[in-house]
Design an enzyme around this catalytic site. Structure first.
Site, PDB file in Angstrom:
ATOM      1  N   HIS A 100      39.449  43.917  29.007  1.00 12.14           N
ATOM      2  CA  HIS A 100      38.850  42.675  29.521  1.00 12.14           C
ATOM      3  C   HIS A 100      37.665  42.230  28.660  1.00 12.14           C
ATOM      4  O   HIS A 100      36.670  41.705  29.175  1.00 12.14           O
ATOM      5  CB  HIS A 100      38.387  42.832  30.976  1.00 12.14           C
ATOM      6  CG  HIS A 100      39.493  43.106  31.945  1.00 12.14           C
ATOM      7  ND1 HIS A 100      40.096  42.134  32.703  1.00 12.14           N
ATOM      8  CD2 HIS A 100      40.119  44.261  32.286  1.00 12.14           C
ATOM      9  CE1 HIS A 100      41.033  42.666  33.470  1.00 12.14           C
ATOM     10  NE2 HIS A 100      41.072  43.962  33.233  1.00 12.14           N
TER      11      HIS A 100
ATOM     12  N   ASN B 127      42.523  41.023  39.731  1.00  9.96           N
ATOM     13  CA  ASN B 127      43.321  40.375  38.693  1.00  9.96           C
ATOM     14  C   ASN B 127      44.062  39.178  39.291  1.00  9.96           C
ATOM     15  O   ASN B 127      44.073  38.995  40.512  1.00  9.96           O
ATOM     16  CB  ASN B 127      44.359  41.354  38.124  1.00  9.96           C
ATOM     17  CG  ASN B 127      43.754  42.314  37.106  1.00  9.96           C
ATOM     18  OD1 ASN B 127      42.702  42.055  36.516  1.00  9.96           O
ATOM     19  ND2 ASN B 127      44.434  43.432  36.894  1.00  9.96           N
TER      20      ASN B 127
ATOM     21  N   HIS C 220      31.566  46.671  39.097  1.00  6.18           N
ATOM     22  CA  HIS C 220      31.869  48.055  39.441  1.00  6.18           C
ATOM     23  C   HIS C 220      32.599  48.092  40.773  1.00  6.18           C
ATOM     24  O   HIS C 220      32.041  47.674  41.793  1.00  6.18           O
ATOM     25  CB  HIS C 220      30.564  48.851  39.515  1.00  6.18           C
ATOM     26  CG  HIS C 220      30.752  50.278  39.925  1.00  6.18           C
ATOM     27  ND1 HIS C 220      31.940  50.952  39.768  1.00  6.18           N
ATOM     28  CD2 HIS C 220      29.888  51.172  40.476  1.00  6.18           C
ATOM     29  CE1 HIS C 220      31.800  52.189  40.218  1.00  6.18           C
ATOM     30  NE2 HIS C 220      30.568  52.344  40.656  1.00  6.18           N
TER      31      HIS C 220
HETATM   32 FE1  HDD Z   1      39.651  47.720  35.270  1.00  8.20          FE
HETATM   33  C1  HDD Z   1      37.243  46.140  33.521  1.00  8.20           C
HETATM   34  C2  HDD Z   1      40.440  44.763  36.877  1.00  8.20           C
HETATM   35  C3  HDD Z   1      42.341  49.241  36.811  1.00  8.20           C
HETATM   36  C4  HDD Z   1      38.660  50.674  34.044  1.00  8.20           C
HETATM   37  N1  HDD Z   1      38.980  45.813  35.202  1.00  8.20           N
HETATM   38  C5  HDD Z   1      37.963  45.360  34.411  1.00  8.20           C
HETATM   39  C6  HDD Z   1      37.750  43.969  34.641  1.00  8.20           C
HETATM   40  C7  HDD Z   1      38.656  43.584  35.574  1.00  8.20           C
HETATM   41  C8  HDD Z   1      39.421  44.751  35.936  1.00  8.20           C
HETATM   42  C9  HDD Z   1      38.823  42.195  36.150  1.00  8.20           C
HETATM   43  C10 HDD Z   1      36.726  43.101  33.934  1.00  8.20           C
HETATM   44  C11 HDD Z   1      35.427  43.054  34.679  1.00  8.20           C
HETATM   45  C12 HDD Z   1      34.478  42.109  33.979  1.00  8.20           C
HETATM   46  O1  HDD Z   1      34.774  40.897  33.979  1.00  8.20           O
HETATM   47  O2  HDD Z   1      33.503  42.583  33.436  1.00  8.20           O
HETATM   48  N2  HDD Z   1      41.145  47.100  36.517  1.00  8.20           N
HETATM   49  C13 HDD Z   1      41.210  45.879  37.146  1.00  8.20           C
HETATM   50  C14 HDD Z   1      42.252  45.921  38.149  1.00  8.20           C
HETATM   51  C15 HDD Z   1      42.790  47.173  38.128  1.00  8.20           C
HETATM   52  C16 HDD Z   1      42.079  47.919  37.111  1.00  8.20           C
HETATM   53  C17 HDD Z   1      42.609  44.770  39.070  1.00  8.20           C
HETATM   54  C18 HDD Z   1      43.877  47.762  38.971  1.00  8.20           C
HETATM   55  C19 HDD Z   1      44.098  47.427  40.186  1.00  8.20           C
HETATM   56  N3  HDD Z   1      40.381  49.602  35.370  1.00  8.20           N
HETATM   57  C20 HDD Z   1      41.490  50.026  36.077  1.00  8.20           C
HETATM   58  C21 HDD Z   1      41.603  51.475  35.969  1.00  8.20           C
HETATM   59  C22 HDD Z   1      40.533  51.891  35.199  1.00  8.20           C
HETATM   60  C23 HDD Z   1      39.789  50.702  34.838  1.00  8.20           C
HETATM   61  C24 HDD Z   1      42.679  52.309  36.617  1.00  8.20           C
HETATM   62  C25 HDD Z   1      40.134  53.263  34.757  1.00  8.20           C
HETATM   63  C26 HDD Z   1      40.506  54.390  35.296  1.00  8.20           C
HETATM   64  N4  HDD Z   1      38.249  48.301  33.942  1.00  8.20           N
HETATM   65  C27 HDD Z   1      37.976  49.580  33.630  1.00  8.20           C
HETATM   66  C28 HDD Z   1      36.755  49.734  32.753  1.00  8.20           C
HETATM   67  C29 HDD Z   1      36.300  48.256  32.557  1.00  8.20           C
HETATM   68  C30 HDD Z   1      37.336  47.479  33.367  1.00  8.20           C
HETATM   69  C31 HDD Z   1      36.953  50.561  31.526  1.00  8.20           C
HETATM   70  C32 HDD Z   1      36.125  47.749  31.142  1.00  8.20           C
HETATM   71  C33 HDD Z   1      34.840  46.985  31.135  1.00  8.20           C
HETATM   72  C34 HDD Z   1      34.245  47.240  32.428  1.00  8.20           C
HETATM   73  O3  HDD Z   1      35.061  48.056  33.159  1.00  8.20           O
HETATM   74  O4  HDD Z   1      33.187  46.832  32.806  1.00  8.20           O
HETATM   75  O5  HDD Z   1      35.791  50.489  33.397  1.00  8.20           O
END
Ligand code: HDD
Length: 690
Positions: free
Chosen positions: A73, A147, A338
Site C-alpha cells: 500500500h 480494502n 493500525h
Molecule cells: Fe495490511 C497496510 C489492508 C492484511 C500488514 N493494509 C495496509 C493498508 C491497508 C491494508 C488498507 C494501508 C494503510 C495505509 O493507508 O497506511 N491488509 C489490509 C487488509 C487485509 C490486510 C484489508 C486483510 C484483510 N496486512 C494484512 C496482513 C498483514 C498486513 C495479513 C501482515 C501480517 N498491511 C500490513 C503492513 C502495512 C499494511 C505491513 C504496510 C504499511 C502499513 O501497514 O502501515 O503492516
C-alpha cells in the site's frame, strides 16, 4: 467551510500548521539567511568553505528527506472528513459512542491506496484498493483498515510475507511494477487455492475503480461489537459509496496509467476542492454470537463473505470527506494505521488473519516512521487525551513532568491511574484447545464462494473476468503454472476454465471434481447499480473555431445543473471563436488530454468547427476511443458528422445520441441518462481501432 463546521481534529492541527507568508528565510536555528543561492566561497570561483552552516544544514536535511515507503500500500492519497451515525440504535450493541451518538461528528482521516506498486506507480493498475479510516473518537482512535474487496488472498497472517513476495515485482530484476501479471504471483496462486475467491474479485472490474469515490470499502474480517453488559455481536463493516460503484475498463486503465498516472489521486483531490464531497454509508452485517456456526462457511475465514441476501446490511451512518491535507508528506505519508487500534465497544475475533495483522501494523510503523513516538505525529494524534508511562525514544515531542514514569507509584500521586469501568475491557471469550500449527477444517472449502461470485456476474462482467485471466496468465512464462491455475478455475466453473484455457493456449480441463452449485448473490454484481446521477462525471465538449456556442452553453448549463464536471476541449488552449464571433474559453488543449480522462463526450454543432475536428486525428480518435470504452457520446447539429468521421454508429440504446437540434429538451434528458448509465458494455467494439 465556516469555522463552526471545523472538526476537533482540524482545530488540533492548527497548533502544528506553519504559514510562511510574510516571513524571512531562516536556518533551523532561526538565524535569518541573506542568500540561499550561493555557497560561501573563498573568492568567486571557490573553494567552498566548511563553515557555511546554512549550506551544511540545507544539504543535510535534503539528504535525509526520504523515509521507507510502506511495504505494501505504498501509493495512496488521503483526506479528512467526519463520520456521523444516523441514530442511537447501536447503543444496545456497542459501547462505542461514535457509532451511537446521533449528531456526534467524529473526525476522520481516510487513506486510499493500491497494494503492489511503489509510491510513484500509476493509480489505475489492476489491484486491490486500500480503504483505511482513522476515526478520532472521544474514546481514542479507531482504525478500520479495510480494502475495496470484501475477502482476502490468504487465511492466516503467517502467509502474508509469502503472498506479498509473490505479488511484488520479482526479486531478480524488479519487474513488473504494480502488476500481478507475472509468474511468481500465479505460481503462488495455483499452489495456494485459498487465493481463488480473491483472484476472482481481482480479475473483475472491482480492481479497476473509476474513482475512490465510487468504490465500496470493507473491513473484511468479522469483528465484534460489545455492549455495556459485555455481550458481543459479530459484525462486518461495509462502506457503500453515495455515487454508486463504477469501474473503468481495462484498455482504458492502461492508457490512463500513461496519460495521467495520478488519475485517482487527482480525482479525489479535485472533487474535494470543488466542494463535491465524497460520501459513503456505513452498513453493518450483524450476527448473534449463538449463530457463529449457522453458515456453510466459517465467519472467521477472511476468504469468505457473508452474502447480503443471508445477512442484510443495516445502515448506521455516513462518512463525508471534505478537506484535503495541507501537506502530503506530513499527513498522508506519515499517517500510521493500525488494525489493533480499537475503542471500547469494538473487539477482535479469532480470525487468524486478523490476529496476525494486530501485530504487523505497529511493528511496521517503527521502521517506517523511525521509532515508538509516531503516535505523536499530528495526523496520528488522538483528540482524546493521552496519558501514559512511555518515555523517551527517538523524536519524543512531549515534555512529561513529574518523577514517576511507572505504575504503581506514590511519588506522583499514583497518576496516571487505570480507568476502571471507563477502560477498554476485552471481550471475555472462553477458549481452550491444544497448541497446534493447523488450519481449521471449516476453512477448507476454497471454491464455493468463488463460484457464487462467478454465478452472480452479468454476461459482460464475465467477459471482463475471462479477458483479465487471459491477459494475466498470458504473461506467465511457465506452462505448468498456467495449467495449475486453470485446474483451480475448473473447480470454480468449468466453462470459465475452458474459456481461459482456450485464450492462453493450454489444454482444456476435463470435468471438475465438484460441479457448479448454481447459487448466486445479486449484491455481488455491479450491473444493478442505479443510474440516477451524473454528479461529478467528467464530460468533454469537443470544439474548434466556428463552434455553435449556443449548443455549448445550453448543454453545459443543463449538465452543470445536474452537478456534472464539464471541460471544453479544443485543438489548442486559450479560446476558440464561436460561430457568431463570441469567445469560448478552452479548458484543456487536445494535445494535453485524452478521451480516457473523461466519462463522456459531447460534440456541439457549427459547420466550421466540426470540419476542423473531422480533419484532426486527435479529435477523431477521441470520439472513437470513447466509443470503444463504452462512454456516452452526444452530438448536436453538424456535430453528428464528427461521429461519422469516427465511424461511430448513432443509437440511443447504445448511448450514442445524435440530434438534429429539434428537440433539445429530449436530447438533454437522454444524454444525461446515458452518462448516468456509466458504460455501455454491449457495443460491438471488437473491430474498433482505438
Ligand atoms: Fe495490511 C497496510 C489492508 C492484511 C500488514 N493494509 C495496509 C493498508 C491497508 C491494508 C488498507 C494501508 C494503510 C495505509 O493507508 O497506511 N491488509 C489490509 C487488509 C487485509 C490486510 C484489508 C486483510 C484483510 N496486512 C494484512 C496482513 C498483514 C498486513 C495479513 C501482515 C501480517 N498491511 C500490513 C503492513 C502495512 C499494511 C505491513 C504496510 C504499511 C502499513 O501497514 O502501515 O503492516
Amino acid at each position: 467551510m465556516t469555522s463552526d463546521d471545523r472538526t476537533e481534529k482540524d482545530r488540533q492541527l492548527d497548533g502544528y500548521r506553519v504559514d510562511q507568508r510574510d516571513s524571512v528565510l531562516t536556518t533551523d536555528q532561526g538565524i535569518p539567511v541573506d542568500d540561499t543561492d550561493n555557497s560561501l566561497k573563498v573568492g568567486e570561483r571557490g573553494p567552498t568553505v566548511m563553515e557555511d552552516f546554512h549550506f551544511r544544514e540545507k544539504i543535510t536535511h535534503f539528504d535525509h528527506e526520504r523515509i521507507p515507503e510502506r511495504v505494501v500500500h505504498a501509493r495512496g492519497s488521503g483526506a479528512y472528513g467526519f463520520f456521523e451515525p444516523y441514530d442511537d440504535s447501536l447503543s444496545l450493541l456497542t459501547r462505542a459512542e461514535f457509532l451511537s451518538t446521533p449528531g456526534l461528528r467524529t473526525p476522520v482521516f481516510v487513506r486510499f491506496s493500491t497494494v503492489a506498486g511503489s509510491r510513484g506507480s500509476a493509480d489505475t493498475v489492476r489491484d486491490v484498493r486500500g480503504f483505511a479510516t482513522k476515526f478520532y473518537t472521544r474514546q481514542g482512535n479507531f482504525d478500520l483498515v479495510g480494502n475495496n474487496i470484501p475477502v482476502f488472498f490468504i487465511q492466516d497472517a503467517i502467509k502474508f510475507p509469502d503472498f506479498v513476495h509473490a505479488v511484488k515485482p520479482e526479486p531478480h530484476n524488479e519487474i513488473p511494477q504494480a502488476s500481478s501479471a507475472h509468474a511468481t504471483l500465479w505460481d503462488f496462486v495455483q499452489l495456494q487455492p485459498e487465493t481463488t475467491h480473491m483472484m476472482m474479485w481481482l480479475m473483475s472490474d472491482r480492481a479497476l475503480p473509476r474513482s475512490f469515490r465510487m468504490m465500496q470499502g470493507f473491513g473484511v474480517h468479522t469483528f465484534r461489537l460489545v455492549n455495556e453488559e459485555g455481550l458481543a455481536t459479530f459484525v462486518k463493516f461495509h462502506w457503500t459509496p453515495k455515487l454508486g460503484k463504477h469501474s473503468l475498463v481495462w484498455d482504458e486503465t492502461q492508457k490512463i496509467a500513461g496519460k495521467d498516472p495520478d488519475f485517482n489521486r487527482r480525482d479525489l483531490w479535485e472533487s474535494i476542492e470543488r466542494g463535491a464531497y465524497p460520501e459513503w454509508e456505513l452498513g453493518l452485517q450483524l450476527v448473534a454470537e449463538e449463530d457463529e456456526h449457522a453458515f456453510d462457511f466459517d465467519i472467521l475465514d477472511a476468504t469468505k463473505i457473508i452474502p447480503e441476501e443471508q445477512v442484510p446490511l443495516r445502515p448506521v451512518g455516513r462518512l463525508v470527506l471534505d478537506r484535503n491535507p495541507d501537506n502530503f508528506f506530513a499527513e498522508t505519508e506519515q499517517a500510521a494505521f493500525h488494525l489493533g487500534n480499537v475503542v471500547p465497544g469494538i473487539d477482535f475475533t479469532n480470525d487468524p488473519l486478523l490476529q496476525g495483522r494486530a501485530f504487523s501494523y505497529l511493528d511496521t510503523q517503527l521502521i517506517r516512521l523511525g521509532g515508538p513516538n509516531f503516535p505523536q505525529i499530528p495526523v496520528n494524534r488522538p483528540i482524546a487525551e493521552v496519558h501514559d508511562h512511555h518515555r523517551e525514544g527517538y523524536h519524543q515531542m512531549l515534555i512529561h513532568k513529574g518523577r514517576a514514569a511507572y505504575h504503581p507509584n506514590s511519588l506522583d500521586g499514583g497518576w496516571p491511574a487505570p480507568a476502571a469501568d471507563k477502560g477498554y475491557t476485552h471481550y471475555q471469550e472462553r477458549v481452550e484447545g491444544h497448541k497446534i500449527r493447523k488450519r481449521s477444517e471449516s476453512f477448507r472449502d476454497h471454491y464455493s464462494q468463488a463460484t457464487l461470485f462467478w454465478n452472480s456476474m452479468a454476461d459482460w462482467e464475465r467477459e471482463h473476468i475471462i479477458a483479465a485471466f487471459r491477459f494475466e496468465l498470458g504473461k506467465v512464462d511457465a506452462l505448468h503454472v498456467q495449467e495449475g491455475v486453470v485446474r483451480n478455475l475448473n473447480e470454480v466453473d468449468h466453462d470459465l476454465a475452458v474459456q481461459v484455457a482456450e485464450g492462453i493456449g493450454v489444454d482444456a480441463p476435463g470435468p471438475p471434481i465438484t460441479p457448479n452449485h448454481g447459487r448466486s448473490s445479486p449484491a455481488l454484481s455491479m450491473a444493478h447499480e442505479p443510474a440516477d446521477t451524473i454528479a461529478t462525471r467528467k464530460i468533454a465538449f469537443l470544439v474548434a473555431d466556428g463552434v455553435d456556442a449556443s449548443h455549448v452553453h445550453s448543454v453545459m448549463a443543463d449538465l452543470v445543473a445536474r452537478e456534472a464536471f464539464c471541460e471544453i476541449v479544443a485543438p489548442r488552449g486559450g479560446a476558440v471563436r464561436g460561430v457568431n464571433g463570441e469567445r469560448v474559453p478552452v479548458t484543456t488543449a487536445l494535445p494535453t488530454t485524452a478521451s480516457v480522462l473523461f466519462d463522456a463526450v459531447m460534440v456541439p454543432g457549427g459547420e466550421e468547427s466540426v470540419r476542423a475536428l473531422s480533419q484532426d486525428g486527435d479529435a477523431v480518435h477521441f470520439v472513437t476511443e470513447a466509443y470503444k470504452h463504452g462512454k456516452a457520446i452526444g452530438a448536436l447539429g453538424a456535430g453528428t458528422r464528427l461521429l461519422e468521421a469516427a465511424h461511430v454508429p448513432p443509437g440511443s440504446e447504445q448511448g450514442v445520441l445524435a440530434s438534429s437540434d429539434v428537440d433539445l429538451e429530449g436530447f438533454l434528458a437522454s444524454f444525461a441518462a446515458a452518462v448516468a448509465a456509466h458504460r455501455f458494455h454491449r457495443r460491438p467494439i471488437a473491430a474498433v481501432p482505438a
